[in-house]
Design a protein around this motif. Structure first.
Motif, PDB file in Angstrom:
ATOM      1  N   ALA A 133       0.837  -1.210   0.000  1.00  0.00           N
ATOM      2  CA  ALA A 133       0.000   0.000   0.000  1.00  0.00           C
ATOM      3  C   ALA A 133       0.869   1.257   0.000  1.00  0.00           C
ATOM      4  CB  ALA A 133      -0.915   0.001   1.220  1.00  0.00           C
ATOM      5  N   HIS A 134       1.936   1.219   0.795  1.00  0.00           N
ATOM      6  CA  HIS A 134       2.831   2.366   0.936  1.00  0.00           C
ATOM      7  C   HIS A 134       3.516   2.702  -0.390  1.00  0.00           C
ATOM      8  CE1 HIS A 134       5.689   4.853   3.400  1.00  0.00           C
ATOM      9  NE2 HIS A 134       6.446   4.647   2.341  1.00  0.00           N
ATOM     10  N   GLU A 135       4.150   1.701  -0.983  1.00  0.00           N
ATOM     11  CA  GLU A 135       4.914   1.962  -2.210  1.00  0.00           C
ATOM     12  C   GLU A 135       3.991   2.318  -3.371  1.00  0.00           C
ATOM     13  OE1 GLU A 135       7.900   2.561  -1.855  1.00  0.00           O
ATOM     14  OE2 GLU A 135       8.222   1.580   0.083  1.00  0.00           O
ATOM     15  N   GLY A 141       1.282   3.955  -3.022  1.00  0.00           N
ATOM     16  CA  GLY A 141       0.937   5.360  -2.756  1.00  0.00           C
ATOM     17  C   GLY A 141       1.970   6.270  -3.400  1.00  0.00           C
ATOM     18  N   HIS A 142       3.249   5.972  -3.166  1.00  0.00           N
ATOM     19  CA  HIS A 142       4.322   6.707  -3.852  1.00  0.00           C
ATOM     20  C   HIS A 142       4.134   6.611  -5.364  1.00  0.00           C
ATOM     21  CE1 HIS A 142       6.887   7.797  -0.545  1.00  0.00           C
ATOM     22  NE2 HIS A 142       7.094   6.555  -0.155  1.00  0.00           N
ATOM     23  N   GLY A 143       3.797   5.393  -5.821  1.00  0.00           N
ATOM     24  CA  GLY A 143       3.661   5.150  -7.253  1.00  0.00           C
ATOM     25  C   GLY A 143       2.592   6.034  -7.873  1.00  0.00           C
ATOM     26  N   ALA A 185       6.952  14.233   0.760  1.00  0.00           N
ATOM     27  CA  ALA A 185       7.229  13.072  -0.090  1.00  0.00           C
ATOM     28  C   ALA A 185       6.458  11.837   0.381  1.00  0.00           C
ATOM     29  CB  ALA A 185       8.725  12.774  -0.104  1.00  0.00           C
ATOM     30  N   GLU A 186       6.148  11.761   1.684  1.00  0.00           N
ATOM     31  CA  GLU A 186       5.482  10.560   2.212  1.00  0.00           C
ATOM     32  C   GLU A 186       3.964  10.715   2.296  1.00  0.00           C
ATOM     33  OE1 GLU A 186       6.875   7.687   2.635  1.00  0.00           O
ATOM     34  OE2 GLU A 186       8.923   8.364   2.275  1.00  0.00           O
ATOM     35  N   THR A 187       3.417  11.765   1.719  1.00  0.00           N
ATOM     36  CA  THR A 187       1.976  12.012   1.862  1.00  0.00           C
ATOM     37  C   THR A 187       1.143  10.864   1.300  1.00  0.00           C
ATOM     38  OG1 THR A 187       2.414  14.370   1.642  1.00  0.00           O
ATOM     39  CG2 THR A 187       0.138  13.664   1.380  1.00  0.00           C
ATOM     40  N   ALA A 188       1.326  10.569   0.024  1.00  0.00           N
ATOM     41  CA  ALA A 188       0.459   9.578  -0.622  1.00  0.00           C
ATOM     42  C   ALA A 188       0.727   8.172  -0.109  1.00  0.00           C
ATOM     43  CB  ALA A 188       0.656   9.627  -2.128  1.00  0.00           C
ATOM     44  N   SER A 189       1.967   7.896   0.292  1.00  0.00           N
ATOM     45  CA  SER A 189       2.309   6.560   0.772  1.00  0.00           C
ATOM     46  C   SER A 189       1.632   6.281   2.107  1.00  0.00           C
ATOM     47  CB  SER A 189       3.826   6.427   0.896  1.00  0.00           C
ATOM     48  OG  SER A 189       4.351   7.482   1.672  1.00  0.00           O
ATOM     49  N   VAL A 190       1.723   7.220   3.029  1.00  0.00           N
ATOM     50  CA  VAL A 190       1.118   7.011   4.348  1.00  0.00           C
ATOM     51  C   VAL A 190      -0.404   7.065   4.239  1.00  0.00           C
ATOM     52  CG1 VAL A 190       1.005   7.877   6.715  1.00  0.00           C
ATOM     53  CG2 VAL A 190       3.170   7.907   5.494  1.00  0.00           C
TER      54      VAL A 190
HETATM   55 ZN   LIG Z   1       7.947   5.959   1.686  1.00  0.00          ZN
END
Ligand SMILES: [Zn+2]
Length: 602
Positions: free
Chosen positions: A392-394, A396-398, A419-424
């Motif tokens: 789910a995390h990666e 999100g980055h994707g 940078a971690e917004t969509a991943s989290v």
């Molecule tokens: Zn991350």
């Protein structure tokens, strides 16, 4: 929700899930790689011949054309760089891959040497000239990027001074940081269990703090303390030296505040950071409340410091990779079918490498490539719940990187804080979906506790560490070199308010600042973790309030990439990160989760 599966076969649960790098190049010997790099070098030489020494005399329209040209000429080099790094990550054992990566790196350095004048000339322009150019509508698209490049201007020294600092840092601050790493890496910790004593390294001893057996955790904590105490002389000296090095650097570069240089790198106003810290400290009561609940779940009167990471049983079990795909895509789809469609392409079009392979890089990441292609995701999928969250995390980055491609090469990437917004956010969507589907109360409770502990480690612990650093740097600047007992005292003073009376902090715990690498390598880095996590929770809070109208605005935020500062991008969503009230929305979600856990525990 869990399945019994054989995880021991070759490739593991995701056997056969390999990425297809042919979207970039055919292979390490594809002649297009060097042909591309030759073309970039020629273009860079032509660019330099055209613009070197002339930046100050360009009109805004000419400068915009130059930036466009610079961006276009860089793309094939980025493509070659991404390919060589991904190829290497997928199989580090093949010598050809390492050699290609080195080759592309060296050629890229050669190309950069032709282009470095651009940044130097631009940053060297006086403010009135630069401001006039930046105010021109012709440069609207590049305004943020160009203004960002100039933000260090007041803090840059003369060229000979910079060269001197750069060269002496290798035998100064960087050497001390390396000595820290080497000292820690060489340390052995003697864990005494029953009649047996086992020697182990830092990673291993820290992992024993997560053991279900209390005796093991206690023994690991004692071993960690003993090892740190025995080695405190060099470690403490390194701390004192680097804290003073930071003070000197800040003075020479005219940074009035000790956090200013970090905030500048993060593109965050000091006031926003202050209100983040204030908001988190104001809710330290949640930490104490959680640890009281945890003590009850573990059947303990009160937690000792070595009980903090004890596992809450219930959410074990293994999920196939297909099951992980289904969980993540359905959770994403509940939020936005468009988002699920993008995430699905990663699976269908082989933008993911998930199987276990000898020689493959460990961990997980998502790498952006060039705007006319797509990002790639690397995973090492073993099927536990943590791995599902990592998918789910990666992804999100994707999705974030995929959407931000529309900004182009120079504006697609975000600063650290966002940078971690969509991943989290993606992890939270999956977490909520799992909670909804799960019927078993003990599994739900374990899921909740796991998520709360993650969030607390990312928010409150990082804020306590930031407050420790603030007092450490302030004390060093006022009191001179600090005795180790004084630093221990500052560490305890920063941690005690967070735990209240919920966790017994022993005298041993006073030494545990000594192993934390962030304090040595990147002062004041820790608040960025808290920033990212609370930002996501605040966004989620807004989603809960606004419902569907939030979705397109959130996707616009992702699509904006790094085209403006976090403050400005969030302001477009009517979010004000300088307002302490903004952060309390995210903290309210944590409180809701905690109340749910308390209710489940009965
Ligand atoms: Zn991350």
């Amino acid at each position: 929700m869990s399945e019994a599966l054989d995880t021991t076969g070759a490739g593991g649960l995701a056997a056969g899930v390999r990425w297809d790098l042919s979207h970039l190049y055919d292979g390490p010997d594809d002649p297009r790689i060097d042909a591309d790099l030759d073309a970039v070098r020629d273009a860079a030489e032509a660019f330099a011949a055209r613009y070197r020494g002339r930046l100050g005399s360009l009109s805004a329209a000419e400068l915009a054309e130059a930036v466009d040209g610079l961006e276009a000429l860089n793309e094939p080099a980025v493509r070659a760089g991404a390919f060589s790094q991904l190829l290497f990550a997928g199989d580090t054992a093949t010598a050809r891959h390492g050699a290609l990566m080195q080759h592309v790196m060296e050629r890229s350095t050669e190309i950069r040497a032709h282009l470095i004048f651009f940044e130097l000339e631009w940053v060297g322009l006086d403010d009135s000239r630069a401001d006039a150019l930046l105010a021109d509508p012709a440069l609207a698209k590049r305004r943020h990027m160009l203004a960002s490049m100039r933000r260090y201007r007041p803090h840059v020294l003369s060229e000979p001074e910079e060269r001197l600092l750069e060269e002496t840092a290798n035998t100064g601050s960087r050497a001390f940081a390396r000595l820290f790493d080497e000292t820690m890496a060489g340390m052995r910790f003697a864990v005494e269990r029953g009649d047996e004593t086992e020697e182990m390294g830092e990673e291993e001893v820290l992992s024993l703090l997560y053991a279900p057996e209390r005796d093991t955790r206690r023994a690991a904590a004692a071993a960690l303390t003993r090892g740190l105490k025995q080695n405190h002389r060099p470690l403490h000296f390194i701390f004192n030296t680097l804290v003073q090095d930071k003070a000197v650097g800040d003075r020479l570069r005219s940074y009035p505040g000790m956090m200013d240089s970090r905030n500048l790198a993060n593109e965050i106003e000091g006031a926003s950071v202050d209100s983040l810290i204030e908001a988190a400290v104001g809710r330290y009561d949640l930490v104490a409340r959680y640890y009281r609940l945890k003590a009850r779940l573990l059947g303990l009167e009160r937690l000792e410091d070595y009980d903090r990471y004890a596992p809450i049983s219930g959410a074990e079990g293994v999920r196939s990779f297909d099951r992980a795909r289904e969980i993540v895509l359905s959770a994403y789809g509940d939020f936005s079918p468009d988002m699920a469609d993008i995430a699905r392409r990663f699976f269908d079009e082989r933008w993911i490498d998930a199987e276990l392979r000898p020689g493959k890089r460990g961990g997980a990441f998502c790498a952006s490539t060039v705007p006319d292609l797509h990002p790639y995701v690397l995973l090492n999928y073993t099927g536990n719940l943590r791995d599902v969250m990592t998918v789910a995390h990666e992804l999100g980055h994707g999705v974030h990187q995929y959407l931000a491609r529309s900004q182009g090469l120079f504006e697609q990437d975000t600063p650290l804080t966002t940078a971690e917004t969509a991943s989290v956010f993606g992890e939270m969507l999956v977490f909520r979906r799992l909670m909804r589907e799960e019927g078993d109360a003990s599994v739900r409770l374990a899921l909740l506790c796991g998520k709360l502990e993650d969030a607390f480690a990312t928010v409150f612990r990082q804020i306590a560490m930031t407050r420790f650093e603030q007092t450490l740097h302030a004390a060093r600047r006022e009191e001179g070199e600090l005795p180790v007992e004084r630093v221990n005292e500052l560490w305890m003073a920063a941690n005690r308010p967070m735990f209240g009376d919920s966790v017994q902090l022993s005298d041993d715990y006073a030494w545990w600042w000594l192993y934390i690498p962030h304090f040595v390598h990147s002062p004041f880095y820790c608040y960025a973790y808290a920033f990212g996590e609370l930002l996501v929770l605040a966004l989620l809070h807004r989603y809960d309030e606004d419902g569907d109208p939030f979705v397109p605005r959130y996707l616009d935020l992702l699509r904006a990439g790094g085209s403006d500062s976090p403050n400005a991008l969030l302001a477009r969503m009517d979010l004000d990160i300088g307002d302490p009230g903004f952060w309390s929305g995210g903290l309210a979600i944590l409180e809701g989760m905690l109340a749910e856990a308390e209710a489940l525990a009965g």
